[in-house]
Design a protein around this motif. Structure first.
Motif, PDB file in Angstrom:
ATOM      1  N   GLY A  44       4.751  -5.477  -9.850  1.00 42.82           N
ATOM      2  CA  GLY A  44       4.536  -6.130  -8.370  1.00 42.82           C
ATOM      3  C   GLY A  44       5.695  -5.682  -7.626  1.00 42.82           C
ATOM      4  N   VAL A  54       0.536  -4.705  -1.192  1.00 42.23           N
ATOM      5  CA  VAL A  54       0.118  -5.331  -2.559  1.00 42.23           C
ATOM      6  C   VAL A  54      -1.348  -5.600  -2.762  1.00 42.23           C
ATOM      7  CG1 VAL A  54       2.266  -5.803  -3.454  1.00 42.23           C
ATOM      8  CG2 VAL A  54       0.819  -7.243  -2.131  1.00 42.23           C
ATOM      9  N   VAL A  60      -1.195   0.599  -5.704  1.00 39.89           N
ATOM     10  CA  VAL A  60      -0.441   0.007  -6.472  1.00 39.89           C
ATOM     11  C   VAL A  60      -0.326   0.536  -7.866  1.00 39.89           C
ATOM     12  CG1 VAL A  60       0.199  -2.258  -7.653  1.00 39.89           C
ATOM     13  CG2 VAL A  60      -0.572  -2.301  -5.232  1.00 39.89           C
ATOM     14  N   ILE A 103      -1.384  -8.728  -8.059  1.00 39.22           N
ATOM     15  CA  ILE A 103      -1.964  -7.434  -8.210  1.00 39.22           C
ATOM     16  C   ILE A 103      -2.675  -7.281  -9.545  1.00 39.22           C
ATOM     17  CG2 ILE A 103       0.205  -6.225  -7.150  1.00 39.22           C
ATOM     18  CD1 ILE A 103       1.207  -5.732 -10.023  1.00 39.22           C
ATOM     19  N   VAL A 109      -5.057  -1.578 -11.649  1.00 36.35           N
ATOM     20  CA  VAL A 109      -3.600  -1.864 -11.970  1.00 36.35           C
ATOM     21  C   VAL A 109      -3.764  -2.323 -13.419  1.00 36.35           C
ATOM     22  CG1 VAL A 109      -1.972  -3.528 -11.717  1.00 36.35           C
ATOM     23  CG2 VAL A 109      -3.089  -2.623  -9.560  1.00 36.35           C
TER      24      VAL A 109
END
Ligand code: DC
Length: 230
Positions: A44, A54, A60, A103, A109
């Motif tokens: 993050g 974000v 991300v 996230i 992610v």
């Protein structure tokens, strides 16, 4: 390979004390420690520092794949460096926790962090703490523990921890944050916070840290995970 290296997962919601218990256990056993929450926090921070929105999963995930992070220490993750800069204090801020929780809802992610998390499984053993260690990252773990406690008790613990670290903390605000994170962590579609089917669940609401550590240590001994434990 993973079956030959002893490992134990400790999952649970925010502020339940799994970090303390996992660190204690890793130290007792001389095993490595994976603080997966710290990885999400670093991710993050890395995204924010790179100026990436974000709420953009692909962007991300791209930052996460490219970030250079170092966890220093042996059975602890006491020092964390991102692109060579010490960010240990930033990682412990509640703002980093909130960022991490935001996230962490993105499958891209989570995928980007999976390999790095599994790479922690090295001899002589690993204690992995997080939300999905037993359910997703190490589904074959020989011992899975899930710690739980009421939101109010977790908020009290978190406040104590923050104040001990010299950070300001207001109980009502911490409780609101914990409830928001609970809702997001439990409600997300991918790898939601929940006990693995074969996890041992310990309600720690009425237990001291020492009592929790004792219970965990007994479980490790009973599981025959390591002959080193006496
Ligand atoms: O354990 P922690 O409070 O440092 O974790 C911060 C956030 O990271 C948490 O709210 C959700 C996310 N997280 C996750 O989704 N999966 C993990 N295994 C660990 C953390």
């Amino acid at each position: 390979m993973s079956r030959q290296i002893p490992h134990c997962t400790i999952d649970g919601p925010s502020g339940v004390g799994k970090g303390t218990a996992a660190k204690w256990l890793a130290t007792q056993l001389g095993w490595h420690l994976l603080d997966s929450g710290a990885m999400y926090r670093v991710a993050g921070i890395a995204a924010e520092q790179a100026g990436v929105p974000v709420d953009d999963p692909a962007a991300v995930a791209d930052i996460v794949r490219r970030m250079k992070v170092r966890f220093e220490g042996d059975s602890t993750t006491d020092h964390i460096a991102l692109e060579g800069r010490d960010i240990t204090a930033d990682v412990r801020e509640e703002s980093a926790a909130m960022l991490a929780s935001r996230i962490a809802v993105f499958p891209e992610v989570r995928d980007a962090l999976l390999h790095a998390q599994r790479a922690f499984l090295q001899p002589p053993g690993l204690v992995a703490d997080g939300r999905d260690m037993g359910s997703v990252v190490f589904p074959e773990a020989p011992l899975k523990i899930f710690l739980d406690a009421s939101a109010e008790e977790r908020a009290r613990r978190r406040c104590r921890q923050l104040r001990q670290a010299g950070m300001p903390a207001i109980l009502a605000d911490v409780l609101t944050d914990i409830r928001a994170r609970d809702a997001r962590d439990r409600g997300r579609k991918v790898a939601p916070l929940k006990a693995a089917e074969d996890a041992v669940i310990i309600d720690t609401t009425e237990l001291t840290v020492d009592a929790v550590c004792d219970r965990i240590f007994s479980l490790v001994k009973d599981s025959g995970l390591t002959s080193v434990v006496s």
